[in-house]
Design an enzyme around this catalytic site. Structure first.
Site, PDB file in Angstrom:
ATOM      1  N   GLU A  50      84.034  85.904  51.207  1.00 11.58           N
ATOM      2  CA  GLU A  50      83.516  84.581  51.559  1.00 11.58           C
ATOM      3  C   GLU A  50      82.113  84.655  52.152  1.00 11.58           C
ATOM      4  O   GLU A  50      81.246  83.848  51.818  1.00 11.58           O
ATOM      5  CB  GLU A  50      84.465  83.880  52.530  1.00 11.58           C
ATOM      6  CG  GLU A  50      85.796  83.469  51.898  1.00 11.58           C
ATOM      7  CD  GLU A  50      86.802  84.601  51.832  1.00 11.58           C
ATOM      8  OE1 GLU A  50      86.525  85.678  52.367  1.00 11.58           O
ATOM      9  OE2 GLU A  50      87.883  84.395  51.229  1.00 11.58           O
ATOM     10  N   HIS A  84      96.591  79.244  57.099  1.00 13.89           N
ATOM     11  CA  HIS A  84      96.202  78.547  55.874  1.00 13.89           C
ATOM     12  C   HIS A  84      96.416  77.052  56.064  1.00 13.89           C
ATOM     13  O   HIS A  84      96.835  76.348  55.165  1.00 13.89           O
ATOM     14  CB  HIS A  84      97.021  79.019  54.672  1.00 13.89           C
ATOM     15  CG  HIS A  84      96.697  80.393  54.190  1.00 13.89           C
ATOM     16  ND1 HIS A  84      96.879  81.513  54.958  1.00 13.89           N
ATOM     17  CD2 HIS A  84      96.180  80.834  53.010  1.00 13.89           C
ATOM     18  CE1 HIS A  84      96.496  82.590  54.279  1.00 13.89           C
ATOM     19  NE2 HIS A  84      96.070  82.199  53.092  1.00 13.89           N
TER      20      HIS A  84
END
Lengths: 335, 338
Positions: B62, B130
């Site tokens: 990322e 998440h």
């Protein structure tokens, strides 16, 4: 960690056949501009007339000049918090840099960047990314843009030995590798990250060897030999421009100053400092120019004197530059 | 006019923008694998067929690919970076906050970073890592625009505006609102489909939307909570309580013009936020209301938010964590108490 000690310019005659004297003198002058700039800024800082902080690059002039002299006009560099030399080598004027350091609105970033963020997109330099390693993925992205648009541009991405411990190094280099991006990753290995010597935080012998783990080419170069750096960068740039993907250059050099202002640098052993002082990139290259008859000692002295005069003139100008108005505080946030 | 889900509307918007402007491209994890998912929530499904050179599948990196997106934007492209789960934005934080948001200012206005970042958020049966509501971490970053979409029409229109904007725009989407089908469908999904016109249109990045007009109390919400707020308003209407529901939508900047007009009308405000209370966007909005129209408030602002804990897994606790219709109804009753 040993550095090569072979004398400058084994292939000097060969290189002189390739490069005209004015080009070589230009390399010399640009290195002197950086040296005098840094020495002058150090004085201004110690005398208290310059705000902020500074990270200087005395002794590393050959890396900046050697790399930037191998780039074309449309090529870009990314830089770090130690970016004065990169900026001057990429063509920013002493004035625009000095004005920025003084916080003037006429500085290269209107006084909003400062020493750690100098740059000028019109000169092909992204303002310094002062987070260690932060410029590495960014450089890959710029190169991605050029590749997607089929522009023959190259990005030279400067970072220090400290940056290779960052995840950003791994991620950025890997992206450039898998996409065959035209980036020359330029690691200035000056042996120190802040006060920490590189071998305290790295098991590997050579940073350039890491290139193999990404499937790209790496090369270790004497970073205090401006012609060696120039030559290695030329080759790397050529490979990039021909779509052969990124190259990792490790330039061995030495940080002669403290990490930043007021760092007396007591952690560097005296014998190490002495050894590196003898490898001064400007003195070595000047000696070669004299040896090969490109310039007489007096001519080199004259270059230095002229550079000093120009710098002092710039300082006088800098002290009278307009500062940003308070209304500028809230501009340039969003487009 | 077609009825589309948010995932379908986003896909259409991305494709149209890529057709319109060759500088637009997408990068992210699992976004362009033939036979793959089209991103974690099917938004980019199949786009690699039409745009083989502009749908870039990245490694799981990322920091790296957000940094590359910033660099590409600096160099004149208009990237759309897709993070699988908003939680992973933390890994890219340096590039988003230190580079994307600051390069314009640091350069004295000479650099533009026309970057779109898309991030799915929300508690959805996945445990703590998440599931977070990430908007709170970014609304306080000068140099970023932050938007949150709650229906398909907005999703497409906001996406198009974001792509055409010269600033970094962080776009939050809720996992329970995508309406994705097949293997990627979410249990507990809410219908966020809307009629989407055939032609080109945009939705501004700095305007809230009045979803329901009312006279007694203003409820401010976004993403999934905007839907729950509308349901609460329906329930309260049956009791004669007239709730105005505003989908805040633009979280930075916040549209105090639209919100302020409502508050001046109703005098009472409930702010609903899925994330934890402390340091939430609702805290900023409550303070902003005091500054913009505090004299119009007839009662202290009430906040309905999650408790200050990580998102739990077990459904009984997750349901207790996330604000729901009964808690919003209770919040409205509280603000109406004399």
């Amino acid at each position: 960690m040993p550095h090569p000690t072979e004398s400058l310019g084994e292939h000097a005659q060969h290189l002189l056949d390739r490069y005209p004297a004015p080009f070589l003198l230009g390399l010399y002058e640009r290195m002197v501009v950086i040296r005098e700039f840094e020495e002058g800024v150090k004085f201004l800082f110690l005398e208290g007339s310059m705000p902020g902080t500074i990270h200087q690059c005395q002794g590393q002039e050959a890396t900046a000049v050697g790399v930037c002299s191998a780039l074309e006009e449309g090529d870009f560099i990314t830089s770090t918090f130690r970016g004065h030399g990169h900026a001057l080598a990429k063509g920013l004027s002493v004035e625009s840099l000095l004005f920025e350091l003084f916080g003037a609105s006429t500085g290269c970033c209107k006084g909003k960047g400062g020493s750690m963020h100098v740059g000028d997109m019109d000169k092909g330099m992204v303002p310094g990314i002062a987070i260690v390693g932060g410029g590495i993925p960014l450089a890959a992205g710029m190169a991605l843009a050029y590749k997607m648009r089929k522009e023959p541009r190259v990005v030279a991405c400067f970072f220090g030995d400290g940056a290779v411990a960052e995840g950003a190094f791994h991620e950025g280099v890997n992206l450039a590798a898998i996409w065959d991006l035209p980036v020359v990753f330029v690691c200035e290995n000056n042996l120190y990250g802040a006060s920490t010597r590189v071998d305290l935080v790295m098991r590997n012998e050579r940073i350039a060897e890491r290139a193999a783990t990404y499937g790209i080419r790496g090369q270790t170069v004497d970073g205090n030999d401006v012609l060696a750096v120039h030559q290695a960068t030329l080759t790397a740039v050529d490979e990039c421009r021909h779509g052969k993907g990124p190259v990792l250059l490790e330039l061995l050099t030495y940080r002669r100053t403290g990490h930043s202002r007021r760092d007396p640098c007591h952690y560097q052993p005296q014998d190490e400092r002495d050894t590196w002082l003898q490898r001064d990139p400007i003195d070595r290259f000047g000696g070669l120019l004299i040896e090969l008859g490109v310039a007489a000692a007096g001519a080199l002295d004259q270059i230095r004197a002229d550079v000093q005069t120009r710098f002092q003139d710039a300082v006088v100008e800098a002290r009278h530059q307009p500062l940003p108005t308070l209304a500028d505080l809230t501009t340039d946030v969003l487009a | 006019m077609r009825r589309l889900s948010i995932a379908e509307a986003l896909r259409e918007g991305i494709a149209e923008e890529m057709r319109r402007d060759p500088a637009v491209f997408c990068l992210g994890e699992d976004i362009a694998v033939p036979g793959g998912w089209g991103g974690a929530f099917t938004v980019t499904l199949g786009l690699e067929t039409e745009f083989p050179d502009r749908m870039l599948n990245t490694p799981i990196a990322e920091l790296g690919f957000f940094g590359a997106a910033v660099g590409a934007a600096v160099a004149g492209m208009r990237p759309i970076a897709d993070v699988q789960y908003g939680d992973f934005l933390f890994l890219a934080m340096d590039q988003i906050v230190n580079n994307a948001a600051k390069l314009r200012y640091m350069s004295g206005g000479t650099i533009a970073v026309p970057l779109v970042m898309r991030a799915p958020i929300g508690a959805t049966g996945r445990g703590s890592q998440h599931a977070q509501s990430m908007e709170r971490y970014f609304t306080g970053v000068p140099g970023l625009k932050v938007v949150a979409v709650s229906n398909a029409y907005d999703a497409k229109g906001v996406l198009k505006s974001a792509v055409r904007d010269d600033n970094p725009v962080l776009m939050f989407e809720h996992k329970l609102l995508y309406g994705s089908k097949g293997a990627r469908i979410e249990p507990g999904a809410v219908d966020a489909t809307s009629d989407v016109p055939d032609g080109d249109y945009t939705v501004p990045l700095d305007r809230a939307a009045v979803r329901r007009e009312g006279a007694h109390v203003t409820v401010l919400a976004w993403l999934l909570m905007a839907h729950f707020a509308a349901q609460a308003a329906e329930q309260l209407a049956a009791e004669g309580i007239d709730v105005e529901v505003i989908d805040v939508r633009s979280l930075s900047p916040i549209d105090y013009e639209t919100i302020g007009a409502s508050v001046r009308k109703t005098g009472r405000v409930v702010i609903v936020e899925e994330g934890p209370r402390v340091g939430g966007v609702s805290a900023e909005i409550a303070a902003g209301l005091m500054e913009h129209c505090g004299e119009s408030l007839l009662a202290p602002v009430v906040r309905v938010a999650s408790p200050d804990v990580p998102v739990p897994f077990t459904p009984i606790l997750e349901n207790a964590y996330r604000p729901d219709v009964p808690r919003i109804v209770e919040g409205v009753r509280r603000v109406l108490r004399p």
